[in-house]
Scaffold this active site. Structure first.
Site, PDB file in Angstrom:
ATOM      1  N   GLY A 174      44.162  81.835  25.644  1.00 43.78           N
ATOM      2  CA  GLY A 174      44.113  83.342  26.956  1.00 43.78           C
ATOM      3  C   GLY A 174      44.176  82.755  27.844  1.00 43.78           C
ATOM      4  N   SER A 175      44.014  81.382  28.391  1.00 46.43           N
ATOM      5  CA  SER A 175      43.946  81.151  29.881  1.00 46.43           C
ATOM      6  C   SER A 175      44.025  81.674  31.136  1.00 46.43           C
ATOM      7  CB  SER A 175      43.194  79.153  29.877  1.00 46.43           C
ATOM      8  OG  SER A 175      43.724  79.307  30.963  1.00 46.43           O
ATOM      9  N   ALA A 198      45.015  84.884  30.943  1.00 41.70           N
ATOM     10  CA  ALA A 198      44.357  86.010  30.738  1.00 41.70           C
ATOM     11  C   ALA A 198      43.394  86.103  30.893  1.00 41.70           C
ATOM     12  CB  ALA A 198      44.991  87.078  29.289  1.00 41.70           C
ATOM     13  N   ALA A 199      42.048  85.086  30.731  1.00 40.25           N
ATOM     14  CA  ALA A 199      41.234  84.810  31.040  1.00 40.25           C
ATOM     15  C   ALA A 199      40.661  85.125  32.754  1.00 40.25           C
ATOM     16  CB  ALA A 199      40.082  84.633  30.487  1.00 40.25           C
ATOM     17  N   VAL A 209      43.822  74.967  29.130  1.00 40.12           N
ATOM     18  CA  VAL A 209      45.358  75.387  29.808  1.00 40.12           C
ATOM     19  C   VAL A 209      46.530  75.349  28.906  1.00 40.12           C
ATOM     20  CG1 VAL A 209      46.715  75.693  31.768  1.00 40.12           C
ATOM     21  CG2 VAL A 209      44.430  75.454  32.229  1.00 40.12           C
ATOM     22  N   ASP A 257      47.407  89.554  24.906  1.00 43.93           N
ATOM     23  CA  ASP A 257      46.229  88.186  25.865  1.00 43.93           C
ATOM     24  C   ASP A 257      45.320  88.823  27.556  1.00 43.93           C
ATOM     25  OD1 ASP A 257      47.930  86.479  24.010  1.00 43.93           O
ATOM     26  OD2 ASP A 257      47.318  84.825  25.957  1.00 43.93           O
ATOM     27  N   ALA A 291      47.210  76.829  26.101  1.00 44.77           N
ATOM     28  CA  ALA A 291      46.394  76.085  24.213  1.00 44.77           C
ATOM     29  C   ALA A 291      46.868  77.194  23.605  1.00 44.77           C
ATOM     30  CB  ALA A 291      45.377  75.361  24.834  1.00 44.77           C
TER      31      ALA A 291
HETATM   32  O1  PMV Z   1      49.386  82.848  25.605  1.00 43.76           O
HETATM   33  P1  PMV Z   1      49.431  82.596  23.997  1.00 43.76           P
HETATM   34  O2  PMV Z   1      49.976  81.064  24.008  1.00 43.76           O
HETATM   35  O3  PMV Z   1      47.872  82.414  23.143  1.00 43.76           O
HETATM   36  O4  PMV Z   1      50.895  83.850  23.284  1.00 43.76           O
HETATM   37  C1  PMV Z   1      50.105  84.920  22.958  1.00 43.76           C
HETATM   38  C2  PMV Z   1      50.944  85.292  21.894  1.00 43.76           C
HETATM   39  C3  PMV Z   1      52.520  85.139  22.009  1.00 43.76           C
HETATM   40  O5  PMV Z   1      53.051  85.731  21.025  1.00 43.76           O
HETATM   41  C4  PMV Z   1      53.834  84.154  21.646  1.00 43.76           C
HETATM   42  C5  PMV Z   1      53.452  85.907  22.911  1.00 43.76           C
HETATM   43  C6  PMV Z   1      53.059  87.109  23.038  1.00 43.76           C
HETATM   44  O6  PMV Z   1      53.296  87.906  24.189  1.00 43.76           O
HETATM   45  O7  PMV Z   1      52.606  88.182  22.379  1.00 43.76           O
END
Ligand code: PMV
Length: 314
Positions: free
Chosen positions: A107-108, A110-111, A102, A152, A104
């Site tokens: 994409g936890s 979204a998944a 989480v 994501d 990290a």
């Molecule tokens: O969810 P993360 O931590 O992989 O970050 C997503 C990528 C960002 O560009 C930082 C945010 C986004 O909404 O695209």
């Protein structure tokens, strides 16, 4: 009584995180070694409309109605009900588990959303099409941080490498030549909203230097796309290095991330960068397959709590 299950992969961002929030392109790929999983078990003897959530990874064992209003799982159920124009779901147990760390950058959130939306819609007898899964997961992403680009939920729902530009039709990327990445976890948890919000404040206060960084990140993502599609990987590592330098200037790296990036390069990686929101979470290093173990060991010796070796394939 049948159960309905679904899973969704983790993801990493290869190029363009943060700049993607400002309408520049980014490239992301799914990571199959880590997965979120949702199982829906009908519970006809339970009170009408009760959804019992079991998520042992985050110590949840309660009715959805007992969760706080801001809870993403509660919100997910509301969004699903609104989509299907129903007042409540048939009573059920929703079991959620995940091997994706989480907060990290993998994409936890979204998944988990994608897996739950798929399992619950199957339970309703109306499995959602992938574009609806992605769109509804995007609504839930907004709870994690106010201005998500949508990358994501897109890469996780479609489960394919994407070249993503906010608000534009999805473009899938055909990776011509497989390549190997080592993913290193700083062990420091950082929610995406922190660095995204701080960068927005800095951009609002003085946008020209940040716009210049985003423009350069855009050029890098475009170059990386043409290399990946052509199968010429010789420049990819240095593009990653340059992208990391831009992210440092955006203020979203951290001493731990910089240390792991340097350690990967010193151990023979062709290039390395943070991946995702930053301030913690994971970094990625591009490696020749025979150097993967060596780079992984170097990362662990430099403080990584965990590493993953993954192959990105056509
Ligand atoms: O969810 P993360 O931590 O992989 O970050 C997503 C990528 C960002 O560009 C930082 C945010 C986004 O909404 O695209």
């Amino acid at each position: 009584m049948p159960a309905f299950s679904a899973s969704a992969p983790g993801k990493i961002i290869l190029f363009g995180e943060h700049a993607v929030v400002y309408s520049r392109p980014a490239i992301a790929v799914p990571v199959q070694q880590v997965q979120a999983r949702a199982i829906v078990i009908p519970d006809p003897l339970a009170p009408r409309g009760r959804v019992w959530i079991q998520a042992p990874d985050i110590n949840l064992d309660c009715a959805a109605g007992e969760l706080s209003e801001e809870s993403p799982l509660r919100k997910l159920i509301q969004i699903l009900q609104a989509h299907f124009q129903i007042d409540h779901l048939p009573a059920c147990i929703l079991r959620v588990s995940s091997t994706i760390p989480v907060a990290a950058g993998l994409g936890s959130g979204a998944a988990i959303s994608v897996a739950c939306l798929r399992a619950l819609s199957a339970f309703l007898g109306a499995p959602l099409a992938v574009e609806h899964v992605s769109a509804l997961a995007y609504e839930i992403e907004k709870i994690y941080h106010g201005t998500p680009s949508g990358i994501d939920n897109t890469v996780v729902a479609y489960d394919r490498p994407v070249y993503f530009v906010h608000g534009q039709p999805i473009e899938f990327l055909s990776v011509r030549q497989p390549f190997t990445l080592v993913i290193g976890d700083t062990g420091r948890r950082s929610s995406t909203s922190g660095p995204v919000g701080a960068l927005r404040q800095a951009w609002l206060a003085n946008s020209p230097p940040y716009e210049a960084l985003f423009d350069r990140a855009c050029e890098i993502a475009r170059s990386a796309r043409s290399d990946l599609e052509a199968g010429t990987l010789s420049r990819l590592g240095s593009l990653m290095d340059e992208n990391h330098a831009l992210l440092v200037q955006m203020g979203v790296s951290s001493p731990e991330l910089d240390r792991l990036v340097a350690a990967a390069r010193a151990a023979g990686a062709s290039g390395a960068k943070l991946s995702g929101g930053g301030w913690g979470g994971n970094m990625i290093a591009l490696v020749e397959p025979e150097l993967a173990e060596q780079v992984s060991t170097a990362l662990l010796e430099s403080g990584a709590t965990h590493t993953l070796i993954t192959q990105v394939r056509p």
